[in-house]
Motif scaffolding. Structure first.
Motif, PDB file in Angstrom:
ATOM      1  N   TRP A 195       0.696  -1.248  -0.080  1.00 37.94           N
ATOM      2  CA  TRP A 195      -0.148   0.022   0.098  1.00 37.94           C
ATOM      3  C   TRP A 195       0.942   1.398  -0.008  1.00 37.94           C
ATOM      4  O   TRP A 195       0.487   2.172  -0.587  1.00 37.94           O
ATOM      5  CB  TRP A 195      -1.054   0.062   1.138  1.00 37.94           C
ATOM      6  CG  TRP A 195      -2.059  -0.863   0.644  1.00 37.94           C
ATOM      7  CD1 TRP A 195      -2.332  -2.412   1.245  1.00 37.94           C
ATOM      8  CD2 TRP A 195      -2.966  -0.642  -0.124  1.00 37.94           C
ATOM      9  NE1 TRP A 195      -3.499  -2.787   0.713  1.00 37.94           N
ATOM     10  CE2 TRP A 195      -4.031  -1.847  -0.358  1.00 37.94           C
ATOM     11  CE3 TRP A 195      -3.491   0.420  -1.004  1.00 37.94           C
ATOM     12  CZ2 TRP A 195      -5.224  -1.997  -0.978  1.00 37.94           C
ATOM     13  CZ3 TRP A 195      -4.482   0.160  -1.802  1.00 37.94           C
ATOM     14  CH2 TRP A 195      -5.350  -0.782  -1.797  1.00 37.94           C
TER      15      TRP A 195
ATOM     16  N   SER B 111       0.479   4.095  -2.858  1.00 36.44           N
ATOM     17  CA  SER B 111       0.523   5.432  -2.358  1.00 36.44           C
ATOM     18  C   SER B 111       1.522   6.178  -3.084  1.00 36.44           C
ATOM     19  O   SER B 111       1.345   7.492  -3.529  1.00 36.44           O
ATOM     20  CB  SER B 111       0.817   5.707  -1.163  1.00 36.44           C
ATOM     21  OG  SER B 111      -0.610   5.137  -0.473  1.00 36.44           O
TER      22      SER B 111
ATOM     23  N   ALA C  71      -3.005   9.500  -2.266  1.00 32.87           N
ATOM     24  CA  ALA C  71      -1.735   9.085  -1.712  1.00 32.87           C
ATOM     25  C   ALA C  71      -1.475   9.268  -0.363  1.00 32.87           C
ATOM     26  O   ALA C  71      -1.016   8.381   0.378  1.00 32.87           O
ATOM     27  CB  ALA C  71      -0.611   9.672  -2.633  1.00 32.87           C
TER      28      ALA C  71
ATOM     29  N   GLY D 274      -3.921   6.971   1.455  1.00 31.86           N
ATOM     30  CA  GLY D 274      -3.192   5.596   1.524  1.00 31.86           C
ATOM     31  C   GLY D 274      -1.909   5.361   2.239  1.00 31.86           C
ATOM     32  O   GLY D 274      -1.839   4.354   3.048  1.00 31.86           O
ATOM     33  N   ALA D 275      -1.089   6.288   2.376  1.00 33.10           N
ATOM     34  CA  ALA D 275      -0.135   5.971   2.974  1.00 33.10           C
ATOM     35  C   ALA D 275      -0.231   6.200   4.892  1.00 33.10           C
ATOM     36  O   ALA D 275       0.391   5.274   5.506  1.00 33.10           O
ATOM     37  CB  ALA D 275       1.182   7.342   3.257  1.00 33.10           C
TER      38      ALA D 275
ATOM     39  N   SER E 138      -2.663   2.895   5.374  1.00 33.30           N
ATOM     40  CA  SER E 138      -1.934   1.537   5.683  1.00 33.30           C
ATOM     41  C   SER E 138      -1.043   1.494   6.940  1.00 33.30           C
ATOM     42  O   SER E 138      -0.882   0.595   7.533  1.00 33.30           O
ATOM     43  CB  SER E 138      -0.759   1.591   4.441  1.00 33.30           C
ATOM     44  OG  SER E 138       0.039   2.681   4.582  1.00 33.30           O
TER      45      SER E 138
ATOM     46  N   LEU F 257      -9.305   4.746  -0.953  1.00 38.63           N
ATOM     47  CA  LEU F 257      -8.373   5.090  -1.934  1.00 38.63           C
ATOM     48  C   LEU F 257      -9.086   4.734  -3.290  1.00 38.63           C
ATOM     49  O   LEU F 257      -8.608   5.361  -4.343  1.00 38.63           O
ATOM     50  CB  LEU F 257      -7.272   4.251  -1.530  1.00 38.63           C
ATOM     51  CG  LEU F 257      -6.155   4.362  -2.247  1.00 38.63           C
ATOM     52  CD1 LEU F 257      -5.401   5.527  -2.183  1.00 38.63           C
ATOM     53  CD2 LEU F 257      -4.796   3.556  -1.862  1.00 38.63           C
TER      54      LEU F 257
END
Length: 123
Positions: free
Chosen positions: A30, A34, A67, A70-71, A74, A100
Motif C-alpha cells: 500500500w 501511495s 496518496a 493510502g500512506a 496503511s 483509496l
C-alpha cells in the motif's frame, strides 16, 4: 530495548513471524501504491497535457489526497492488524482501501468526462 511503536509492540506476545511478515508486506504494497499515486499526481502537474486546466487540477488533488490517505491509512491498518495478531483477537476489518479506490475512480471518471464530453472525443 523497547520496540517502536510501543502501543503495538507493548501488547500481547510475538505471533508467528509469518503473519507479522505478511502484514508488513501488505503495508509495503500500500505504501508503493501511495507512492505511485503521488508520482502520477506530480507528473500530471508538471507535464503539459491536453486536459482542461480545472479538470487537471482536480485530478491532481484527488490523486495526491489518495496518496496521503493510502500512506496514513496503511500505517494505521498495519498497527491495528499487528496488535490484533499480538493479542490473539479478531483482525480489524477494512482499511484505507475502499476510500483509496474511490479517489482513483473519481480521478479516472473526471479524465474520461474531460476527454469525451468537455473537450469532445477525438478533437
Amino acid at each position: 530495548m523497547a520496540r517502536w511503536p510501543q502501543q503495538v509492540y507493548g501488547a500481547g506476545s510475538d505471533p508467528d513471524p509469518r503473519f507479522t511478515l505478511a502484514n508488513e508486506r501488505t503495508f509495503l504494497a500500500w505504501i508503493r501504491t501511495s507512492g505511485a499515486l503521488f508520482a502520477l499526481a506530480l507528473a500530471l502537474e508538471v507535464l503539459d497535457l491536453a486536459l482542461t486546466p480545472w479538470v487537471r487540477d482536480v485530478i491532481v488533488v484527488l490523486l495526491a489526497a489518495g496518496a496521503l490517505w493510502g500512506a496514513v491509512g496503511s500505517w494505521l491498518s498495519w498497527a491495528r492488524t499487528e496488535r490484533a495478531l499480538r493479542t490473539d483477537t479478531s483482525l480489524p476489518g477494512g482499511g484505507p482501501y475502499l476510500v483509496l479506490a474511490a479517489f482513483l475512480v473519481l480521478a479516472v471518471a473526471l479524465f474520461l468526462i474531460d476527454v469525451a464530453v468537455i473537450r469532445g472525443f477525438g478533437s
